[in-house]
Design a protein around this motif. Structure first.
Motif, PDB file in Angstrom:
ATOM      1  N   GLU A  96       6.327  -8.508  -0.548  1.00  0.00           N
ATOM      2  CA  GLU A  96       5.373  -7.688  -1.285  1.00  0.00           C
ATOM      3  C   GLU A  96       5.011  -8.367  -2.603  1.00  0.00           C
ATOM      4  O   GLU A  96       5.812  -9.107  -3.179  1.00  0.00           O
ATOM      5  N   PRO A 109       4.484   6.765   1.837  1.00  0.00           N
ATOM      6  CA  PRO A 109       3.747   6.395   0.620  1.00  0.00           C
ATOM      7  C   PRO A 109       2.641   7.382   0.234  1.00  0.00           C
ATOM      8  O   PRO A 109       2.009   7.202  -0.807  1.00  0.00           O
ATOM      9  N   ALA A 147      -6.385  -0.352  -0.729  1.00  0.00           N
ATOM     10  CA  ALA A 147      -6.062  -1.708  -1.180  1.00  0.00           C
ATOM     11  C   ALA A 147      -6.996  -2.173  -2.287  1.00  0.00           C
ATOM     12  O   ALA A 147      -6.624  -3.010  -3.123  1.00  0.00           O
ATOM     13  N   SER A 187       2.806  -3.466  -8.748  1.00  0.00           N
ATOM     14  CA  SER A 187       2.797  -2.224  -7.970  1.00  0.00           C
ATOM     15  C   SER A 187       1.712  -1.307  -8.511  1.00  0.00           C
ATOM     16  O   SER A 187       1.583  -1.148  -9.725  1.00  0.00           O
ATOM     17  N   LEU A 229      -3.323   1.341   5.871  1.00  0.00           N
ATOM     18  CA  LEU A 229      -2.048   1.503   5.180  1.00  0.00           C
ATOM     19  C   LEU A 229      -1.326   0.167   5.016  1.00  0.00           C
ATOM     20  O   LEU A 229      -0.706  -0.096   3.976  1.00  0.00           O
ATOM     21  N   GLU A 230      -1.401  -0.700   6.012  1.00  0.00           N
ATOM     22  CA  GLU A 230      -0.746  -2.001   5.917  1.00  0.00           C
ATOM     23  C   GLU A 230      -1.429  -2.886   4.874  1.00  0.00           C
ATOM     24  O   GLU A 230      -0.751  -3.575   4.102  1.00  0.00           O
ATOM     25  N   ARG A 231      -2.746  -2.853   4.813  1.00  0.00           N
ATOM     26  CA  ARG A 231      -3.442  -3.643   3.791  1.00  0.00           C
ATOM     27  C   ARG A 231      -3.117  -3.122   2.387  1.00  0.00           C
ATOM     28  O   ARG A 231      -3.011  -3.895   1.433  1.00  0.00           O
ATOM     29  N   ALA A 232      -2.969  -1.820   2.270  1.00  0.00           N
ATOM     30  CA  ALA A 232      -2.572  -1.253   0.982  1.00  0.00           C
ATOM     31  C   ALA A 232      -1.184  -1.758   0.598  1.00  0.00           C
ATOM     32  O   ALA A 232      -0.938  -2.150  -0.558  1.00  0.00           O
ATOM     33  N   ARG A 233      -0.250  -1.766   1.555  1.00  0.00           N
ATOM     34  CA  ARG A 233       1.100  -2.253   1.272  1.00  0.00           C
ATOM     35  C   ARG A 233       1.065  -3.707   0.822  1.00  0.00           C
ATOM     36  O   ARG A 233       1.712  -4.090  -0.162  1.00  0.00           O
ATOM     37  N   GLN A 234       0.292  -4.522   1.533  1.00  0.00           N
ATOM     38  CA  GLN A 234       0.205  -5.936   1.186  1.00  0.00           C
ATOM     39  C   GLN A 234      -0.410  -6.161  -0.199  1.00  0.00           C
ATOM     40  O   GLN A 234      -0.087  -7.140  -0.875  1.00  0.00           O
ATOM     41  N   ARG A 243       1.846   1.123  -3.849  1.00  0.00           N
ATOM     42  CA  ARG A 243       3.105   1.744  -3.447  1.00  0.00           C
ATOM     43  C   ARG A 243       2.915   3.188  -3.005  1.00  0.00           C
ATOM     44  O   ARG A 243       3.619   3.669  -2.119  1.00  0.00           O
TER      45      ARG A 243
END
Length: 482
Positions: A19, A77, A243, A23, A44-49, A53
């Protein structure tokens, strides 16, 4: 909600492997929107990358509010806001408000919103919008949830209703704020927050970009309003998504001339403070960065009890948790400092506590910093002599390069009222003596005074310091916390 760790940490809080270091919190989006149905896991995965948070997804009617709650309950999240958007006010019926009140009992519902007034597109009659808003303000107060407010061409009515309904009791945020300095003043008067979205990145939003500088960082959130209001440089090319809150944050950091890491950390903390979502920085810090500079937090204990000090309302400063469970030893402090890399820079002893309470530790660490080629600054209340029962200034000679001494008033009576020092009536005169003598032992000495009058005229106080004490003055911003 994440709690404080039991032990003092000597390093910055580690993020999961892979990550980014920064944050973020997207304080307003619409993940329940059907535009995300085909790619919600990817969003959601692009937001995590991207380092996002936490996300707040907001309903606009009963159906979308239920969906927001369902998403929040199934995704760690994500947190939910529930409410009736002004466009949907005409659909609100007798059972609407009892349903919202019951939904608000769900643990992951942290706000009443998106609610408000919209006179630009009157999909619902203004009188109905106003009544629906009033009912939702009352719900927010009843269930102790902050408001997330939508306003378009309705500022006068909105601010009037917020005042009449004592909405400050619930607290709240103006979502996608695009107003001017007057609106900033009105909402600050209610102790509300401001959330900025994609429009702040638009080339033509020059007035908004100027107004951003009027908003205290302590009252700032950032958002996407996804899938709407895509920020530059993607505007007109693709739907918005959480993201992209990074682009909003980077633009605001540029406008405010603050490091992006500060903007990310502070706005994330503000979301935690307003909504009660987990903190992205829960671990107490021995060493922390502010405005690109290193600060040492030796103790949480202070000999003053200044009525405006933010530590009485929060353990955090600038998004850093400074409430140490115990005073760290010199080796812990040194290891924490080395974890930040090159020490050949300015290092400031500050935090919420009084550094001179731990004089021996301060001297040891300052000596190590000097040996490593660094520069030492100490922020103090000037009570070192009272604390230790001797003149400590000669002990700082050669170790401290810069001394910054706080002074809240120009009289003993005023100082007692503002600072309420533990040493009592003798404190003021002792601090004045400390200031006057300090320039004989430390090459760079300044007195920090508030930029707004507390118990003394600021100009008069500055003149006293420069003329009578022979020391230069730095005016410190009197923050919204005060």
């Amino acid at each position: 909600m994440s709690g404080l760790e039991n032990d003092v940490t000597t390093n910055r809080q580690d993020l999961p492997k892979g990550e980014p270091e920064l944050s973020w919190v997207d304080s307003h989006c619409h993940l329940e929107d059907s535009q995300f149905d085909d790619d919600r896991p990817g969003v959601l995965e692009r937001a995590r990358q991207a380092g996002v948070r936490f996300m707040m997804t907001l309903g606009s009617d009963i159906l979308s509010s239920r969906k927001a709650v369902e998403l929040a309950e199934s995704l760690d999240p994500v947190f939910a806001g529930i409410g009736i958007h002004p466009h949907e006010a005409k659909k609100a019926g007798r059972r609407t408000f009892s349903t919202l009140t019951k939904l608000a009992e769900k643990p992951k519902v942290v706000a009443i919103g998106e609610v408000g007034l919209d006179y630009y597109r009157t999909h619902s009659p203004p009188d109905q919008q106003r009544e629906v808003l009033k009912n939702q303000i009352r719900i927010a107060k009843k269930v102790n949830r902050p408001l997330v407010l939508h306003e378009r061409e309705a500022h006068e009515d909105l601010i009037r209703i917020l005042r009449e309904e004592n909405a400050w009791e619930a607290r709240g945020v103006i979502h996608c704020f695009t107003g001017g300095p007057r609106e900033v003043e009105d909402y600050l008067d209610l102790d509300f927050y401001f959330s900025l979205a994609g429009p702040v990145t638009f080339a033509k939003s020059t007035e908004l970009q100027e107004t951003v500088r009027e908003i205290p960082l302590e009252r700032l959130l950032i958002e996407t309003d996804a899938p709407y209001l895509t920020p530059a440089p993607f505007r007109g090319q693709r739907p918005n998504e959480p993201a992209m809150v990074v682009h909003v944050g980077e633009k605001i950091a540029e406008l405010l001339a603050v490091p992006t890491e500060d903007l990310a950390r502070i706005t994330s903390y503000n979301a935690h403070a307003l909504f009660g979502i987990p903190s992205v920085n829960p671990v107490p810090q021995i060493v922390y960065k502010m405005h690109g500079a290193l600060h040492l937090n030796l103790t949480y204990t202070c000999t003053n009890n200044c009525f405006y000090c933010p530590r009485f309302s929060s353990d955090y400063l600038g998004g850093h948790n400074l409430k140490l469970d115990r005073d760290p030893d010199p080796d812990e402090i040194w290891e924490a400092l080395k974890a930040f890399g090159d020490i050949r820079q300015l290092v400031t002893f500050s935090g919420y506590g009084e550094p001179l309470l731990r004089l021996d530790v301060l001297k040891e660490i300052a000596g190590r910093i000097k040996e490593a080629g660094g520069t030492v600054r100490v922020l103090t209340n000037g009570q070192g002599n009272l604390i230790h029962g001797r003149n400590v200034l000669p002990e700082l000679q050669g170790l401290v390069d810069q001394l910054r001494i706080s002074l809240h008033a120009g009289s003993a009576e005023g100082y007692m009222k503002v600072a309420a020092p533990e040493s009592g009536d003798e404190t003021f005169e002792s601090v004045l003596w400390f200031i006057r003598e300090s320039k004989n032992f430390v090459p760079d000495v300044s007195v920090i005074i508030p930029d707004k009058p507390l118990m003394w005229d600021v100009d008069k106080l500055e003149k006293m310091v420069t003329d009578d004490l022979g020391v230069k003055v730095v005016r410190r911003e009197f923050t919204v916390y005060a």
